[in-house]
Design a protein around this motif. Structure first.
Motif, PDB file in Angstrom:
ATOM      1  N   GLY A 276       0.796  -1.221   0.000  1.00 18.82           N
ATOM      2  CA  GLY A 276       0.000   0.000   0.000  1.00 18.82           C
ATOM      3  C   GLY A 276       0.827   1.269   0.000  1.00 18.82           C
ATOM      4  O   GLY A 276       0.276   2.361  -0.194  1.00 18.82           O
ATOM      5  N   GLN A 277       2.143   1.147   0.197  1.00 14.34           N
ATOM      6  CA  GLN A 277       3.019   2.313   0.173  1.00 14.34           C
ATOM      7  C   GLN A 277       3.654   2.443  -1.214  1.00 14.34           C
ATOM      8  O   GLN A 277       4.001   1.436  -1.836  1.00 14.34           O
ATOM      9  CB  GLN A 277       4.116   2.178   1.232  1.00 14.34           C
ATOM     10  CG  GLN A 277       3.590   2.143   2.649  1.00 14.34           C
ATOM     11  CD  GLN A 277       4.705   1.918   3.671  1.00 14.34           C
ATOM     12  OE1 GLN A 277       5.762   1.384   3.348  1.00 14.34           O
ATOM     13  NE2 GLN A 277       4.454   2.324   4.908  1.00 14.34           N
ATOM     14  N   PRO A 278       3.815   3.672  -1.708  1.00 14.37           N
ATOM     15  CA  PRO A 278       4.475   3.850  -3.010  1.00 14.37           C
ATOM     16  C   PRO A 278       5.864   3.215  -3.013  1.00 14.37           C
ATOM     17  O   PRO A 278       6.627   3.380  -2.061  1.00 14.37           O
ATOM     18  CB  PRO A 278       4.554   5.372  -3.162  1.00 14.37           C
ATOM     19  CG  PRO A 278       3.446   5.901  -2.298  1.00 14.37           C
ATOM     20  CD  PRO A 278       3.375   4.958  -1.127  1.00 14.37           C
ATOM     21  N   HIS A 279       6.184   2.491  -4.081  1.00 12.65           N
ATOM     22  CA  HIS A 279       7.457   1.788  -4.120  1.00 12.65           C
ATOM     23  C   HIS A 279       7.917   1.584  -5.558  1.00 12.65           C
ATOM     24  O   HIS A 279       7.130   1.686  -6.514  1.00 12.65           O
ATOM     25  CB  HIS A 279       7.358   0.436  -3.402  1.00 12.65           C
ATOM     26  CG  HIS A 279       6.313  -0.479  -3.962  1.00 12.65           C
ATOM     27  ND1 HIS A 279       4.961  -0.297  -3.753  1.00 12.65           N
ATOM     28  CD2 HIS A 279       6.421  -1.589  -4.732  1.00 12.65           C
ATOM     29  CE1 HIS A 279       4.277  -1.249  -4.367  1.00 12.65           C
ATOM     30  NE2 HIS A 279       5.140  -2.038  -4.980  1.00 12.65           N
ATOM     31  N   TYR A 280       9.199   1.286  -5.672  1.00 14.98           N
ATOM     32  CA  TYR A 280       9.861   1.096  -6.965  1.00 14.98           C
ATOM     33  C   TYR A 280      10.974   0.078  -6.771  1.00 14.98           C
ATOM     34  O   TYR A 280      11.586   0.027  -5.694  1.00 14.98           O
ATOM     35  CB  TYR A 280      10.446   2.432  -7.433  1.00 14.98           C
ATOM     36  CG  TYR A 280      11.508   2.331  -8.515  1.00 14.98           C
ATOM     37  CD1 TYR A 280      11.170   2.461  -9.857  1.00 14.98           C
ATOM     38  CD2 TYR A 280      12.857   2.163  -8.195  1.00 14.98           C
ATOM     39  CE1 TYR A 280      12.147   2.389 -10.851  1.00 14.98           C
ATOM     40  CE2 TYR A 280      13.835   2.085  -9.179  1.00 14.98           C
ATOM     41  CZ  TYR A 280      13.475   2.208 -10.508  1.00 14.98           C
ATOM     42  OH  TYR A 280      14.440   2.137 -11.476  1.00 14.98           O
ATOM     43  N   TYR A 281      11.250  -0.714  -7.801  1.00 10.98           N
ATOM     44  CA  TYR A 281      12.450  -1.547  -7.757  1.00 10.98           C
ATOM     45  C   TYR A 281      12.961  -1.768  -9.163  1.00 10.98           C
ATOM     46  O   TYR A 281      12.263  -1.526 -10.161  1.00 10.98           O
ATOM     47  CB  TYR A 281      12.189  -2.886  -7.053  1.00 10.98           C
ATOM     48  CG  TYR A 281      11.287  -3.864  -7.768  1.00 10.98           C
ATOM     49  CD1 TYR A 281      11.770  -4.659  -8.810  1.00 10.98           C
ATOM     50  CD2 TYR A 281       9.957  -4.022  -7.397  1.00 10.98           C
ATOM     51  CE1 TYR A 281      10.955  -5.567  -9.449  1.00 10.98           C
ATOM     52  CE2 TYR A 281       9.132  -4.925  -8.033  1.00 10.98           C
ATOM     53  CZ  TYR A 281       9.640  -5.701  -9.065  1.00 10.98           C
ATOM     54  OH  TYR A 281       8.830  -6.598  -9.706  1.00 10.98           O
ATOM     55  N   ARG A 282      14.198  -2.258  -9.251  1.00  8.64           N
ATOM     56  CA  ARG A 282      14.741  -2.650 -10.536  1.00  8.64           C
ATOM     57  C   ARG A 282      15.742  -3.786 -10.381  1.00  8.64           C
ATOM     58  O   ARG A 282      16.361  -3.951  -9.328  1.00  8.64           O
ATOM     59  CB  ARG A 282      15.364  -1.477 -11.285  1.00  8.64           C
ATOM     60  CG  ARG A 282      16.605  -0.844 -10.691  1.00  8.64           C
ATOM     61  CD  ARG A 282      17.069   0.288 -11.626  1.00  8.64           C
ATOM     62  NE  ARG A 282      18.272   0.967 -11.195  1.00  8.64           N
ATOM     63  CZ  ARG A 282      18.294   2.141 -10.564  1.00  8.64           C
ATOM     64  NH1 ARG A 282      17.152   2.748 -10.284  1.00  8.64           N
ATOM     65  NH2 ARG A 282      19.440   2.703 -10.219  1.00  8.64           N
ATOM     66  N   LEU A 283      15.856  -4.569 -11.433  1.00  8.47           N
ATOM     67  CA  LEU A 283      16.857  -5.610 -11.575  1.00  8.47           C
ATOM     68  C   LEU A 283      17.759  -5.209 -12.734  1.00  8.47           C
ATOM     69  O   LEU A 283      17.271  -4.858 -13.820  1.00  8.47           O
ATOM     70  CB  LEU A 283      16.214  -6.971 -11.872  1.00  8.47           C
ATOM     71  CG  LEU A 283      15.119  -7.462 -10.931  1.00  8.47           C
ATOM     72  CD1 LEU A 283      14.596  -8.809 -11.403  1.00  8.47           C
ATOM     73  CD2 LEU A 283      15.625  -7.564  -9.512  1.00  8.47           C
ATOM     74  N   GLN A 284      19.054  -5.265 -12.518  1.00 13.78           N
ATOM     75  CA  GLN A 284      20.008  -4.885 -13.559  1.00 13.78           C
ATOM     76  C   GLN A 284      21.144  -5.885 -13.623  1.00 13.78           C
ATOM     77  O   GLN A 284      21.610  -6.382 -12.593  1.00 13.78           O
ATOM     78  CB  GLN A 284      20.600  -3.499 -13.279  1.00 13.78           C
ATOM     79  CG  GLN A 284      19.660  -2.344 -13.525  1.00 13.78           C
ATOM     80  CD  GLN A 284      20.296  -1.025 -13.130  1.00 13.78           C
ATOM     81  OE1 GLN A 284      20.311  -0.666 -11.959  1.00 13.78           O
ATOM     82  NE2 GLN A 284      20.823  -0.304 -14.099  1.00 13.78           N
ATOM     83  N   GLY A 285      21.564  -6.154 -14.823  1.00 15.47           N
ATOM     84  CA  GLY A 285      22.701  -7.039 -15.044  1.00 15.47           C
ATOM     85  C   GLY A 285      23.119  -6.942 -16.485  1.00 15.47           C
ATOM     86  O   GLY A 285      22.601  -6.110 -17.240  1.00 15.47           O
ATOM     87  N   PRO A 286      24.033  -7.779 -16.925  1.00 10.55           N
ATOM     88  CA  PRO A 286      24.435  -7.774 -18.327  1.00 10.55           C
ATOM     89  C   PRO A 286      23.227  -8.027 -19.237  1.00 10.55           C
ATOM     90  O   PRO A 286      22.522  -9.014 -19.082  1.00 10.55           O
ATOM     91  CB  PRO A 286      25.448  -8.918 -18.410  1.00 10.55           C
ATOM     92  CG  PRO A 286      25.971  -9.065 -17.014  1.00 10.55           C
ATOM     93  CD  PRO A 286      24.805  -8.758 -16.133  1.00 10.55           C
ATOM     94  N   ARG A 287      22.970  -7.120 -20.126  1.00 16.65           N
ATOM     95  CA  ARG A 287      21.857  -7.239 -21.080  1.00 16.65           C
ATOM     96  C   ARG A 287      20.511  -7.307 -20.383  1.00 16.65           C
ATOM     97  O   ARG A 287      19.554  -7.858 -20.915  1.00 16.65           O
ATOM     98  CB  ARG A 287      22.032  -8.474 -21.983  1.00 16.65           C
ATOM     99  CG  ARG A 287      23.375  -8.595 -22.690  1.00 16.65           C
ATOM    100  CD  ARG A 287      23.589  -7.496 -23.696  1.00 16.65           C
ATOM    101  NE  ARG A 287      22.599  -7.503 -24.746  1.00 16.65           N
ATOM    102  CZ  ARG A 287      22.764  -8.082 -25.938  1.00 16.65           C
ATOM    103  NH1 ARG A 287      23.901  -8.707 -26.213  1.00 16.65           N
ATOM    104  NH2 ARG A 287      21.815  -8.012 -26.850  1.00 16.65           N
TER     105      ARG A 287
END
Length: 326
Positions: A276-287
């Motif tokens: 219920g709280q504003p949130h963001y995420y990301r996954l990063q790696g080669p390509r």
């Protein structure tokens, strides 16, 4: 028996041909462009604007079915169900917004405002591509030498992210993308969280946006710093994104991060940690760039995308193809 990447390409070509053959000349002029039409092929959106191509609203029902059949060839069964739900949510959003009429539209939100377009000749020997997109949906595939060579960017969104169903159940098309990531961030100890959590406030949207050449700074906690159970959580989360496309294509992508290669993938989170709280995420790696943002509409409006920063639209494959054959 699993379907190969080459068989998937053949299914795409057959579906594209059936759809294009069903169209009249005026429809086909918008539905099909010559290869490579680079500027147009690289144009993509997830906002409710003209995505380029032929919209479902200008097709007869049988033609709409053929366009959906093309879309389904580029997605897994679960991916297509999710995409169809995203399209259907336009009706829910229209209701929630009070059935507002927007400028030059008879409907404020319209499940027929989804566009399909083919680049090149699916029946020929040369490269060709296709896309299907509209509000909160953008699917792209490139076929070279009779095989699907690229399937990104691939965007899915949901507004509302959660809707009531009868019997107290909830409709959450992207629920797994939210719950698995939250489970992962909650599993981190204090030291891990210090590296993974970028701050208490989430950005208003995914950082890469609709820019075909966007680059996002590498940040977060590498999977080498996760324990075995946490790595399994990360793998499950990544599979939610790769699993949007047909199994053979998803397996090919997943192999890039198999075993020790998963260690190069970073996980970053911003915003609140609780539901219920504003949130963001990301996954990063080669390509790899996966972004997810849920901040709008009191954290019930999700944007999520899977991208290959070096090879969106198959640009790297095409560069090699041109060097070899031209």
């Amino acid at each position: 028996m699993p379907v190969s990447a080459r068989s998937i390409a053949a299914r795409m070509a057959a579906a594209a041909e059936r759809w294009l053959t069903s169209l009249d000349d005026a429809q086909r002029a918008d539905a099909m462009l010559p290869w490579p039409s680079e500027d147009e092929r690289h144009r993509w959106y997830y906002t409710p604007v003209d995505h380029g191509g032929l919209p479902l609203g200008r097709m007869r029902p049988a033609q709409q079915s053929l366009a959906h059949q093309l879309l389904a060839t580029g997605l897994s069964r679960a991916g297509y169900v999710t995409a169809a739900t995203v399209i259907g949510l336009e009706n829910v959003l229209d209701h929630d917004e009070g059935w507002r009429v927007r400028a030059n539209r008879e409907r404020g939100r319209d499940p027929l405002l989804y566009w399909a377009r083919v680049f090149g000749d699916p029946a020929g020997d040369g490269p060709w591509a296709w896309r299907f997109g509209g509000h909160h949906l953008s699917v792209h595939h490139l076929v070279v030498d009779g095989e699907v060579q690229a399937s990104s960017p691939c965007f899915l969104g949901a507004n509302p992210a959660s809707s009531p169903l009868l019997g107290g159940h909830l409709l959450r098309p992207l629920g797994a993308a939210e719950d698995l990531a939250r489970g992962l961030v909650h599993s981190l100890d204090a030291e891990q969280r210090a590296h993974a959590v970028l701050g208490p406030h989430a950005p208003d949207d995914i950082l890469s946006g609709e820019d075909p050449r966007a680059r996002v700074e590498l940040a977060g906690l590498p999977a080498t710093d996760l324990d075995g159970a946490q790595r399994e959580r990360l793998r499950a989360l990544l599979d939610v994104y790769l699993g949007r496309i047909p199994e053979a294509l998803a397996d090919r992508e997943a192999a890039k991060y198999a075993g020790d290669r998963l260690g190069a993938v970073h996980f970053a989170w911003a915003g609140g940690l609780e539901a219920g709280q504003p949130h963001y995420y990301r996954l990063q790696g080669p390509r790899l760039l996966v972004e997810y943002d849920n901040t709008q509409r009191d954290a019930s409006h999700i944007h999520s995308v899977w991208r290959d920063p070096e090879g969106d639209f198959g640009d790297d494959v095409l560069a090699r193809h041109r060097a070899t054959y031209h």
